[in-house]
Design an enzyme around this catalytic site. Structure first.
Site: not given
Ligand SMILES: *Cc1c(COP(=O)(O)O)cnc(C)c1O
Length: 355
Positions: A82-83
């Site tokens: 998700f980074k």
């Protein structure tokens, strides 16, 4: 983080409720990054460019499961972490200013897995940026190691090192403490304490709310419960900020056996455990959740002096017992739960609150 957070009224929430994820990021960022810093058209272009390599056409997708349970799919970026979402935007902002000022920088990051790959992806091939990644040998998954070591760009430099991710933080801390050295070599970090990363993540919570809330015509707006898997509390801090801006979400924190945030929220026990315990979710194997400082600050009503004293005490004794108002027992802001391990993937579940 700005001293005053913008407050969003019902009308703005209404306007935002039908926006796509990228449009939400644009609206949100424009509240914090004024046109004197980045003109709005440029800002829009940068954000479009940031998401251009994502696999899902919506960039972020909300999947509906049974019984009102939903999963926010934050993993459609190139590295599946998700980074990717916040780092790709941050890297675009960074390159914008570097280009404008004709400067070059070297990013130095240590990683427990996801950060390294996502940081590499966000700047690979960039003219004005070199990236050095310290990869703790044996502490990342095979896929993550391959993601980091197979990008054949000249500006990407990956080194395998001994020790876990917290041990690896020590030399990096020492490097950044040497101000003259940092200046001479134009070094910077891209870790999860970076404000721009937190900023972009605020959009996740708005997006989740708008897709999950039964209606925006109720008075007061109905709350939505958002479960946030957390390590350094970056996405959690983003959720707290969204809440302070007027979004009626209830945050539930999920940690693995590295449970300092759980202990902090449940009992005000902000104290370091003896060692990092390796789990399946290595991105959450973090001992010091740096972004808790931001959450304490929000809970304290922006009392910088109290928070500074508290963090200084934590630095020196590694253990602080929080005053009541800074953890959740009486506060509606947060609640925590400790899961034994968590499936990697960086999802946040969210659910319309029945009560
Ligand atoms: C980075 C990461 C986390 C922790 O995120 P924070 O915002 O630092 O709490 C959790 N899960 C996954 C899969 C991650 O990559």
């Amino acid at each position: 983080m700005p001293e005053e957070l913008p407050q969003l009224g019902r009308e703005t929430l209404h306007e935002w409720s039908t926006l796509s994820y990228p449009s939400l990021v644009k609206e949100l960022c424009s509240l914090f990054i004024g046109p004197e810093l980045i003109p709005r058209d440029d800002l829009n272009d940068l954000i479009d460019r940031a998401f251009s390599r994502f696999r899902h056409r919506e960039v972020v997708h909300l999947s509906r499961l049974r019984n009102g349970l939903n999963v926010l799919e934050l993993w459609h970026g190139v590295t599946y972490a998700f980074k990717d979402l916040s780092l790709c935007c941050t890297a675009q902002f960074l390159q914008y200013f570097l280009e404008k000022r004709k400067r070059h920088i070297t990013v130095v990051v240590g990683t427990s897995g996801d950060t390294g790959s996502a940081a590499i992806e966000s700047v690979q091939g960039a003219k004005n940026v070199d990236i050095i990644v310290l990869l703790p040998k044996g502490h990342c998954t095979k896929i993550q190691e391959l993601q980091m070591t197979t990008v054949l760009r000249e500006n990407v430099h990956v080194f395998g090192v001994e020790g876990n991710s917290d041990e690896l933080d020590e030399p990096i801390k020492t490097v950044f403490a040497d101000v003259a050295f940092v200046k001479k070599h134009n070094l910077m970090s891209l870790n999860s304490i970076n404000w721009s990363r937190v900023l972009v993540q605020i959009a996740h919570h708005f997006f989740a709310y708008f897709r999950c809330a039964p209606s925006l015509d109720m008075h007061p707006l109905s709350p939505v419960e958002v479960v946030v898997p957390t390590g350094a509390a970056g996405n959690l801090a983003a959720g707290c900020i969204a809440q302070k801006m007027g979004l009626p979400i209830h945050l539930v924190v999920a940690v693995n056996s590295n449970d300092i945030i759980h202990r902090t929220i449940q009992w005000g026990d902000f104290s370091l455990s003896k060692a990092v315990k390796p789990t399946l979710a290595s991105a959450m194997d973090i001992q010091v959740p740096y972004n808790m400082e931001r959450i304490f600050w929000l809970l304290s009503g922006s009392d910088s002096q109290v928070i500074r004293a508290l963090m200084e005490q934590f630095e020196s004794t590694k253990s602080v017992s929080l005053p009541k108002e800074l953890h959740s027992k009486p506060s509606p802001l947060l609640s925590g739960s400790r899961l034994c391990s968590q499936v990697p993937g960086g999802c946040a579940g969210c659910q319309a609150d029945p009560g």
